[in-house]
Design an enzyme around this catalytic site. Structure first.
Site, PDB file in Angstrom:
ATOM      1  N   GLU A 102       0.842  -1.197   0.000  1.00 10.12           N
ATOM      2  CA  GLU A 102       0.000   0.000   0.000  1.00 10.12           C
ATOM      3  C   GLU A 102       0.877   1.247   0.000  1.00 10.12           C
ATOM      4  O   GLU A 102       1.972   1.235   0.555  1.00 10.12           O
ATOM      5  CB  GLU A 102      -0.898  -0.028   1.244  1.00 10.12           C
ATOM      6  N   ASP A 103       0.374   2.312  -0.619  1.00 11.36           N
ATOM      7  CA  ASP A 103       1.130   3.561  -0.631  1.00 11.36           C
ATOM      8  C   ASP A 103       1.049   4.268   0.714  1.00 11.36           C
ATOM      9  O   ASP A 103       2.052   4.712   1.244  1.00 11.36           O
ATOM     10  CB  ASP A 103       0.685   4.483  -1.767  1.00 11.36           C
ATOM     11  N   ASP A 106      -3.848   5.862   6.240  1.00 13.71           N
ATOM     12  CA  ASP A 106      -4.165   6.991   7.119  1.00 13.71           C
ATOM     13  C   ASP A 106      -5.278   6.591   8.083  1.00 13.71           C
ATOM     14  O   ASP A 106      -5.017   6.302   9.225  1.00 13.71           O
ATOM     15  CB  ASP A 106      -4.409   8.297   6.361  1.00 13.71           C
ATOM     16  N   PHE A 155      -1.533  16.441   3.814  1.00 14.99           N
ATOM     17  CA  PHE A 155      -1.850  15.912   2.494  1.00 14.99           C
ATOM     18  C   PHE A 155      -0.581  15.933   1.663  1.00 14.99           C
ATOM     19  O   PHE A 155       0.143  16.923   1.640  1.00 14.99           O
ATOM     20  CB  PHE A 155      -2.957  16.723   1.806  1.00 14.99           C
ATOM     21  N   ARG A 168       1.206  11.981  -9.479  1.00 15.61           N
ATOM     22  CA  ARG A 168       1.750  10.650  -9.192  1.00 15.61           C
ATOM     23  C   ARG A 168       3.160  10.465  -9.747  1.00 15.61           C
ATOM     24  O   ARG A 168       3.923   9.657  -9.252  1.00 15.61           O
ATOM     25  CB  ARG A 168       0.865   9.559  -9.781  1.00 15.61           C
TER      26      ARG A 168
END
Length: 178
Positions: A102-103, A106, A155, A168
């Site tokens: 997973e990136d 949160d 963010f 990206r």
């Protein structure tokens, strides 16, 4: 680039590529050590984890396979909390060790749902490898087996992470400039 503009927001460099790759290498060594007697299936969560997955796979030195699943829970700069499965898993994972790649974790809601979906397919073991985690934003308890970096609740974009589909492609990770 120190500062980039994406749509209506300016972002500044937060984590340079060299620092990212150092931590990705560390995670790859840990996985290779821990799963040396396995043939794990790495399950990359698209779209955000594609860069992390590619760099991780170049550094993992054990026999393994890679597959992809696409989930979505973001709109703009915040999580909706509602996960939509867009593309599912076609491989049989029964009796296999699965490493979710997973990136970012949160809230943990997306990951919890994915783990539940995978557990229903009777894997031997499920492990989670995440590039980033926001510990202060977690809403559910998760066992994160491999964490490259812990970050504040800001963010971010770059290195696979996006803002409304853009950003990206940057090598570094950026955060919103004040």
């Amino acid at each position: 680039m120190e500062v980039i503009q994406i749509k209506d927001k300016r972002f500044r460099t937060f984590i340079p590529e060299a620092d990212i790759l150092k931590e990705v290498s560390r995670v790859a060594r840990e996985i290779s050590r821990d799963l040396k007697d396995e043939r794990p299936l790495f399950l990359s969560v698209l779209n955000g984890a594609f860069m992390f997955t590619a760099d991780l796979m170049k550094r993992v030195d054990i026999p393994c396979e890679v597959s992809f699943v696409r989930l979505s829970s973001y709109e703009g700069t915040s999580s909706t909390g509602k996960v939509k499965e867009l593309v599912g898993l076609s491989e049989d994972i029964s009796g296999r060790t699965v490493v979710i790649v997973e990136d970012i974790v949160d809230t943990g809601l997306t990951m919890r749902q994915l783990v539940g979906t995978l557990q229903a397919r009777n894997p031997k073991d499920i492990r989670i490898a995440t590039l980033l985690v926001k510990p202060d934003k977690l809403q559910v308890e998760l066992k994160l087996d491999y964490v490259a970096m812990r970050i504040p609740n800001d963010f971010i974009v770059g290195y696979g992470l996006d803002y409304d589909g853009l950003g990206r492609n940057y090598r570094d990770i950026y955060t919103i400039a004040e």
